[in-house]
Motif scaffolding. Structure first.
Motif, PDB file in Angstrom:
ATOM      1  N   PHE A 112      29.273 -11.799 -45.472  1.00 18.97           N
ATOM      2  CA  PHE A 112      29.242 -13.145 -44.407  1.00 18.97           C
ATOM      3  C   PHE A 112      28.043 -13.854 -45.023  1.00 18.97           C
ATOM      4  O   PHE A 112      27.213 -14.242 -44.108  1.00 18.97           O
ATOM      5  CB  PHE A 112      29.189 -12.516 -42.897  1.00 18.97           C
ATOM      6  CG  PHE A 112      30.151 -11.990 -42.405  1.00 18.97           C
ATOM      7  CD1 PHE A 112      31.318 -12.391 -42.086  1.00 18.97           C
ATOM      8  CD2 PHE A 112      30.069 -10.287 -42.401  1.00 18.97           C
ATOM      9  CE1 PHE A 112      32.506 -11.659 -41.474  1.00 18.97           C
ATOM     10  CE2 PHE A 112      31.093  -9.564 -41.898  1.00 18.97           C
ATOM     11  CZ  PHE A 112      32.334 -10.393 -41.519  1.00 18.97           C
ATOM     12  N   ASP A 131      31.740 -15.080 -36.154  1.00 16.01           N
ATOM     13  CA  ASP A 131      32.679 -14.134 -36.908  1.00 16.01           C
ATOM     14  C   ASP A 131      32.716 -12.736 -36.597  1.00 16.01           C
ATOM     15  O   ASP A 131      33.219 -11.848 -37.572  1.00 16.01           O
ATOM     16  CB  ASP A 131      31.783 -14.147 -38.565  1.00 16.01           C
ATOM     17  CG  ASP A 131      31.658 -15.421 -39.208  1.00 16.01           C
ATOM     18  OD1 ASP A 131      32.906 -16.175 -39.019  1.00 16.01           O
ATOM     19  OD2 ASP A 131      30.866 -15.834 -39.836  1.00 16.01           O
ATOM     20  N   GLY A 157      34.494  -7.723 -37.008  1.00 17.27           N
ATOM     21  CA  GLY A 157      34.446  -8.515 -38.343  1.00 17.27           C
ATOM     22  C   GLY A 157      33.628  -7.679 -39.166  1.00 17.27           C
ATOM     23  O   GLY A 157      33.891  -7.582 -40.478  1.00 17.27           O
TER      24      GLY A 157
END
Length: 142
Positions: free
Chosen positions: A125, A58, A80
């Motif tokens: 996340f 990610d 990210g």
């Protein structure tokens, strides 16, 4: 190792990294640099790449690159996480850490920053399914 952190504090920081990463796919690393003479962000980016922090799924790895002797700190958030929290977040975190460092609170500053970063990573996340630890949690030195 480090003249600024005890072995016990370093072990505790590793535990803080594990805790901070527990509910997020993000990765956090701390690198303590005792070699670099110049205040050079390029060195931090080299360490970031050497530790493969730019290769997470990610792109949400965060590096705290510290040189206590030079009184230097660089925080690198990969693309990210940087897109989510923006530069103002890193500036605030940097100001807090350097303020605490100036008081000699090296351990407190790093632990607080790691845990705060973990909260941001969890917010942006969160873990969905299995949470693979993509990078080691140990603190690295040069």
């Amino acid at each position: 190792m480090s003249n600024f952190l005890t072995d016990q504090q370093i072990a505790s920081l590793v535990e803080a990294i594990q805790s901070a990463e527990e509910h997020s796919t993000g990765e956090i690393r701390v690198h303590i640099d005792s070699n670099t003479e110049a205040h050079n962000a390029e060195t931090a980016f080299e360490v970031f790449k050497k530790l493969c922090m730019n290769k997470t799924a990610d792109r949400n790895a965060v590096l705290f690159h510290v040189n206590f002797e030079q009184k230097y700190l660089t925080i690198i958030g990969d693309t990210g996480i940087h897109e989510k929290v923006h530069q103002s977040y890193w500036d605030h975190l940097h100001d807090y850490i350097t303020s605490e460092f100036s008081k000699g609170n090296y351990y407190k500053a790093l632990k607080s920053a790691i845990l705060e970063t973990g909260l941001e990573l969890k917010k942006h996340f969160p873990v969905e399914g299995e949470n693979h630890n993509e990078l080691p949690n140990e603190i690295t030195f040069s």
